[in-house]
Design a protein around this motif. Structure first.
Motif, mmCIF file in Angstrom:
data_model
loop_
_atom_site.group_PDB
_atom_site.id
_atom_site.type_symbol
_atom_site.label_atom_id
_atom_site.label_comp_id
_atom_site.label_asym_id
_atom_site.label_seq_id
_atom_site.Cartn_x
_atom_site.Cartn_y
_atom_site.Cartn_z
ATOM 1 N N ARG A 11 0.846 -1.179 0.000
ATOM 2 C CA ARG A 11 0.000 0.000 0.000
ATOM 3 C C ARG A 11 0.894 1.247 0.000
ATOM 4 O O ARG A 11 1.724 1.409 0.896
ATOM 5 N N ASN A 12 0.753 2.083 -1.015
ATOM 6 C CA ASN A 12 1.513 3.345 -1.083
ATOM 7 C C ASN A 12 3.011 3.136 -0.883
ATOM 8 O O ASN A 12 3.653 3.784 -0.046
ATOM 9 N N HIS A 27 -7.657 -1.308 8.863
ATOM 10 C CA HIS A 27 -7.722 0.077 8.372
ATOM 11 C C HIS A 27 -6.698 0.298 7.257
ATOM 12 O O HIS A 27 -7.005 0.901 6.224
ATOM 13 N N ILE A 28 -5.479 -0.193 7.457
ATOM 14 C CA ILE A 28 -4.436 -0.061 6.428
ATOM 15 C C ILE A 28 -4.816 -0.852 5.184
ATOM 16 O O ILE A 28 -4.615 -0.392 4.053
ATOM 17 N N ILE A 30 -7.784 -1.479 4.022
ATOM 18 C CA ILE A 30 -8.873 -0.814 3.305
ATOM 19 C C ILE A 30 -8.459 0.553 2.760
ATOM 20 O O ILE A 30 -8.703 0.873 1.595
ATOM 21 N N PHE A 31 -7.816 1.372 3.603
ATOM 22 C CA PHE A 31 -7.536 2.762 3.240
ATOM 23 C C PHE A 31 -6.095 3.027 2.808
ATOM 24 O O PHE A 31 -5.801 4.082 2.248
ATOM 25 N N GLY A 32 -5.186 2.094 3.079
ATOM 26 C CA GLY A 32 -3.813 2.233 2.616
ATOM 27 C C GLY A 32 -2.883 2.980 3.544
ATOM 28 O O GLY A 32 -1.663 2.869 3.424
ATOM 29 N N THR A 33 -3.444 3.761 4.475
ATOM 30 C CA THR A 33 -2.629 4.534 5.424
ATOM 31 C C THR A 33 -3.331 4.547 6.775
ATOM 32 O O THR A 33 -4.457 4.063 6.914
ATOM 33 N N PHE A 34 -2.643 5.154 7.765
ATOM 34 C CA PHE A 34 -3.252 5.335 9.086
ATOM 35 C C PHE A 34 -2.682 6.608 9.699
ATOM 36 O O PHE A 34 -1.470 6.757 9.840
ATOM 37 N N GLU A 35 -3.570 7.553 10.011
ATOM 38 C CA GLU A 35 -3.170 8.841 10.599
ATOM 39 C C GLU A 35 -2.040 9.485 9.794
ATOM 40 O O GLU A 35 -1.031 9.930 10.354
ATOM 41 N N LYS A 36 -2.221 9.540 8.500
ATOM 42 C CA LYS A 36 -1.201 10.095 7.602
ATOM 43 C C LYS A 36 -1.007 11.601 7.806
ATOM 44 O O LYS A 36 -0.025 12.172 7.337
#
Length: 253
Positions: A11-12, A27-28, A30-36
């Protein structure tokens, strides 16, 4: 529904070894990041002068790897006290060989001199586990067996760190003791700190919002909103607006 529980994904530009029964892992996935927003804010402020960054409460490397990917010439000191999360951290770092070379890991509990290391700390948010969980954030404690305990000041002296670009501090209620244990360096050097505000946890860990605010002010820091980088003039009002059970990242400078 038919995905395996444990998978490896990219992811990314970051490789992850994920357990999809864990909330943050999912969360990572599904969305690829966390608190970016932490990395975005650090980049916007150009916090890469000294090439030294400390991640306190690294868990399985979420911010450590995002920071390493964004600040490729910086050394990241990644600190996690629980055996469970530390093992996951090493697995994720080993999947990212190029980023791994700039990261040093420490299985370590940071606090003040008079704060004893607990036998277990919340570091898992498993969605399926039936084990005892925190009544509010539903975290699950994991053991800190064979984990050393130090102050932030001791850690900085031992690693011969003279300057820092910033500190990321997210330790689910122990923030006060980490800051207290780093008071000498923080008061002298004043590195920016990205810190989680979770006021609903303060009483559980033996302090209150007034103590937290007074400590931060005594270290010569002011409070800034992470979204717009504007100074927070009434931090008590800001804290009171955070709903019970919720948290918010802010910037100390």
């Amino acid at each position: 529904f038919f995905m395996p529980k444990k998978i490896q994904i990219s992811r990314n530009n970051i490789r992850w070894n994920l357990d999809l029964s864990e909330g943050i892992d999912l969360h990572i996935f599904i969305f690829g990041t966390f608190e970016k927003e932490i990395v975005k804010c650090a980049k916007k402020l150009k916090l890469n002068k000294f090439k030294n960054i400390i991640d306190v409460g690294a868990n399985f490397g979420i911010q450590t790897l995002q920071i390493a990917d964004e600040f490729k010439n910086s050394k990241i000191y990644s600190i996690e006290p629980t055996n469970y999360a530390y093992k996951k951290l090493l697995k994720n770092l080993n999947l990212n060989k190029e980023l791994r070379k700039n990261i040093k890991t420490y299985k370590l509990f940071l606090a003040s001199k008079n704060k004893e290391k607990p036998d277990a700390i919340y570091s898992s948010w498993n969605l399926n586990s039936k084990k005892l969980k925190h009544i509010t954030h539903f975290g699950e404690k994991k053991n800190t067996y064979n984990t050393q305990s130090k102050t932030l000041d001791q850690f900085i002296l031992e690693n011969k760190i003279h300057e820092l670009d910033f500190i990321k501090l997210d330790v689910d209620g122990y923030e006060y003791y980490v800051l207290e244990g780093g008071s000498n360096f923080l008061k002298k050097k004043n590195p920016p700190i990205f810190m989680e505000l979770a006021p609903y946890l303060y009483e559980e860990y033996g302090y209150d919002k007034e103590m937290m605010i007074d400590l931060i002010k005594s270290l010569n820091y002011e409070f800034y909103d992470l979204k717009n980088l504007k100074k927070i003039f009434n931090i008590k009002k800001k804290i009171d607006k955070i709903k019970h059970g919720s948290s918010e990242n802010i910037l100390l400078m």
